[in-house]
Scaffold this active site. Structure first.
Site, PDB file in Angstrom:
ATOM      1  N   SER A  52       0.862  -1.182   0.000  1.00  0.00           N
ATOM      2  CA  SER A  52       0.000   0.000   0.000  1.00  0.00           C
ATOM      3  C   SER A  52       0.900   1.234   0.000  1.00  0.00           C
ATOM      4  CB  SER A  52      -0.838  -0.005   1.284  1.00  0.00           C
ATOM      5  OG  SER A  52      -1.516   1.212   1.459  1.00  0.00           O
ATOM      6  N   TYR A  63      -2.243  -1.313  10.373  1.00  0.00           N
ATOM      7  CA  TYR A  63      -2.275  -1.504   8.911  1.00  0.00           C
ATOM      8  C   TYR A  63      -0.940  -1.075   8.313  1.00  0.00           C
ATOM      9  CZ  TYR A  63      -3.972  -1.161   4.080  1.00  0.00           C
ATOM     10  OH  TYR A  63      -4.142  -1.312   2.720  1.00  0.00           O
TER      11      TYR A  63
HETATM   12  N1  LIG Z   1      -8.695  -0.145  -1.386  1.00  0.00           N
HETATM   13  C1  LIG Z   1      -7.651   0.597  -1.120  1.00  0.00           C
HETATM   14  O1  LIG Z   1      -7.730   1.847  -1.129  1.00  0.00           O
HETATM   15  C2  LIG Z   1      -6.322  -0.034  -0.823  1.00  0.00           C
HETATM   16  C3  LIG Z   1      -5.225   0.820  -0.635  1.00  0.00           C
HETATM   17  C4  LIG Z   1      -3.990   0.264  -0.366  1.00  0.00           C
HETATM   18  C5  LIG Z   1      -3.849  -1.111  -0.317  1.00  0.00           C
HETATM   19  N2  LIG Z   1      -4.910  -1.932  -0.512  1.00  0.00           N
HETATM   20  C6  LIG Z   1      -4.688  -3.366  -0.405  1.00  0.00           C
HETATM   21  O2  LIG Z   1      -5.234  -4.030  -1.537  1.00  0.00           O
HETATM   22  C7  LIG Z   1      -5.607  -5.370  -1.166  1.00  0.00           C
HETATM   23  C8  LIG Z   1      -7.038  -5.626  -1.606  1.00  0.00           C
HETATM   24  O3  LIG Z   1      -7.873  -4.720  -0.895  1.00  0.00           O
HETATM   25  P1  LIG Z   1      -9.317  -4.273  -1.391  1.00  0.00           P
HETATM   26  O4  LIG Z   1      -9.383  -2.818  -1.186  1.00  0.00           O
HETATM   27  O5  LIG Z   1      -9.612  -4.865  -2.708  1.00  0.00           O
HETATM   28  O6  LIG Z   1     -10.191  -4.935  -0.237  1.00  0.00           O
HETATM   29  P2  LIG Z   1     -11.575  -5.749  -0.254  1.00  0.00           P
HETATM   30  O7  LIG Z   1     -12.040  -5.770   1.142  1.00  0.00           O
HETATM   31  O8  LIG Z   1     -12.481  -5.225  -1.323  1.00  0.00           O
HETATM   32  O9  LIG Z   1     -11.114  -7.209  -0.714  1.00  0.00           O
HETATM   33  C9  LIG Z   1     -10.286  -8.014   0.099  1.00  0.00           C
HETATM   34  C10 LIG Z   1     -10.640  -9.470  -0.148  1.00  0.00           C
HETATM   35  O10 LIG Z   1      -9.746 -10.253   0.651  1.00  0.00           O
HETATM   36  C11 LIG Z   1     -10.470 -11.305   1.241  1.00  0.00           C
HETATM   37  N3  LIG Z   1      -9.789 -11.736   2.468  1.00  0.00           N
HETATM   38  C12 LIG Z   1      -9.655 -11.029   3.622  1.00  0.00           C
HETATM   39  N4  LIG Z   1      -9.013 -11.762   4.542  1.00  0.00           N
HETATM   40  C13 LIG Z   1      -8.739 -12.965   3.951  1.00  0.00           C
HETATM   41  C14 LIG Z   1      -8.096 -14.134   4.393  1.00  0.00           C
HETATM   42  N5  LIG Z   1      -7.615 -14.245   5.643  1.00  0.00           N
HETATM   43  N6  LIG Z   1      -7.966 -15.181   3.529  1.00  0.00           N
HETATM   44  C15 LIG Z   1      -8.475 -15.090   2.268  1.00  0.00           C
HETATM   45  N7  LIG Z   1      -9.108 -14.006   1.803  1.00  0.00           N
HETATM   46  C16 LIG Z   1      -9.238 -12.950   2.627  1.00  0.00           C
HETATM   47  C17 LIG Z   1     -11.844 -10.710   1.543  1.00  0.00           C
HETATM   48  O11 LIG Z   1     -12.828 -11.738   1.693  1.00  0.00           O
HETATM   49  C18 LIG Z   1     -12.059  -9.835   0.315  1.00  0.00           C
HETATM   50  O12 LIG Z   1     -12.723 -10.572  -0.716  1.00  0.00           O
HETATM   51  C19 LIG Z   1      -5.398  -5.464   0.337  1.00  0.00           C
HETATM   52  O13 LIG Z   1      -4.167  -6.079   0.621  1.00  0.00           O
HETATM   53  C20 LIG Z   1      -5.359  -4.018   0.775  1.00  0.00           C
HETATM   54  O14 LIG Z   1      -4.648  -3.809   1.975  1.00  0.00           O
HETATM   55  C21 LIG Z   1      -6.143  -1.411  -0.760  1.00  0.00           C
END
Ligand SMILES: NC(=O)c1ccc[n+]([C@@H]2O[C@H](COP(=O)([O-])OP(=O)(O)OC[C@H]3O[C@@H](n4cnc5c(N)ncnc54)[C@H](O)[C@@H]3O)[C@@H](O)[C@H]2O)c1
Length: 283
Positions: free
Chosen positions: A146, A159
């Protein structure tokens, strides 16, 4: 005229596993990759969401339901892919959770939960796929960190801890892996409009109030859709770029923090004590 990424055949026939693929960024990556001709194994702990998705993605989509924190289940799932295809070209360690709050409200369980998914989930994937890819002589692991793993993020301390760890793991391993024919890429989303900070997220997470974070990922001029993020990221992954940051505007934040940390903090955290007070009095 079609762009290079539209005409590229890079992804055709590739065998790809994506964790956290039932929602947000993982889902968008899976959808885009299937569109580009890859065979994609969508992994997630949410079986219901996987089932709903699979019906719409066609025969190149397969599902794996497991918790990335559990090594044995993760390994079994990857072995299933290897049995079926004889190889794995890409592993996206993308599953992650996020929450924001005043750090004084945190217990060790909150930190543990974050470590279990955001760090252990990634190190599990790396320790399973890396030796397999060395044996193959090729392969790419894409770890989702991130922008919060490159600049400090008050109100998101656990986080940020995990995402700095993912950056450290990925950038260090990249050097070593290159000597063995394996590519390691660090993906750093900035603000992407997904349900990650939604109060209705995973039921086993502590409930925190962080509406400001949700607003930022959803409505800010600096945020983008998961589909747009996936398109940008895949173009750079194809080129084996080491550190991929989108939306592009977030690169300014990273640059500013690296070169002028005091100025960066003054701009981004002008009223932190007020913000914490507001957070703690939110209904
Ligand atoms: N959305 C943002 O702004 C953002 C910013 C920086 C980083 N990220 C990173 O991007 C990645 C995806 O995030 P997102 O925003 O798409 O989130 P999201 O919540 O839309 O999707 C995350 C998915 O991961 C699955 N998940 C969670 N814990 C799990 C586990 N223990 N085992 C298997 N599956 C699991 C959830 O069921 C969900 O389907 C993450 O690592 C997040 O930290 C997101």
């Amino acid at each position: 005229m079609a762009s290079n990424s539209e005409t590229s055949t890079h992804w055709q026939g590739k065998i790809v596993v994506i964790t956290g693929a039932a929602s947000g960024i993982g889902q968008a990556l899976a959808t885009a990759l299937i569109h580009k001709g890859a065979t994609v194994w969508l992994a997630d702990r949410n079986q219901g969401a996987l089932n709903d998705l699979l019906g719409n993605l066609g025969p190149s989509a397969h599902s794996l339901c497991f918790n990335v924190s559990e090594f044995d289940a993760f390994e079994k799932a990857v072995q299933q892919v290897i049995r079926q295809h004889g190889r794995i070209d890409y592993l996206f360690n993308n599953a992650g959770i996020g929450f924001g709050c005043d750090a004084s409200a945190l217990t060790h369980e909150h930190y543990d939960r974050m470590i279990d998914v955001n760090i252990r989930g990634v190190s599990n994937g790396v320790s399973i796929a890396y030796p397999l890819m060395i044996k193959q002589g090729y392969g790419t692991i894409v770890n989702t960190a991130s922008v919060g793993g490159l600049v400090p993020s008050a109100i998101m301390t656990p986080y940020a801890m995990t995402k700095y760890a993912v950056v450290g793991l990925s950038e260090s391993l990249r050097l070593e892996a290159a000597t063995k024919g394996v590519q390691i890429i660090t993906l750093c989303p900035g603000a992407v409009n997904t349900p990650i900070f939604d109060a209705t997220g995973p039921a086993d997470l502590p409930r925190f109030k962080a509406s400001n974070l949700r607003e930022f990922t959803r409505e800010s001029m600096m945020s983008c859709s998961p589909a747009q993020f996936a398109e940008w990221a895949l173009r750079d992954i194809e080129k084996n770029k080491s550190l991929i940051i989108y939306p592009r505007i977030m690169r300014v934040a990273v640059w500013l923090y690296r070169h002028f940390p005091a100025l960066y903090l003054k701009i981004t955290q002008p009223n932190l004590s007020q913000e914490l007070k507001k957070l703690n009095t939110e209904p």
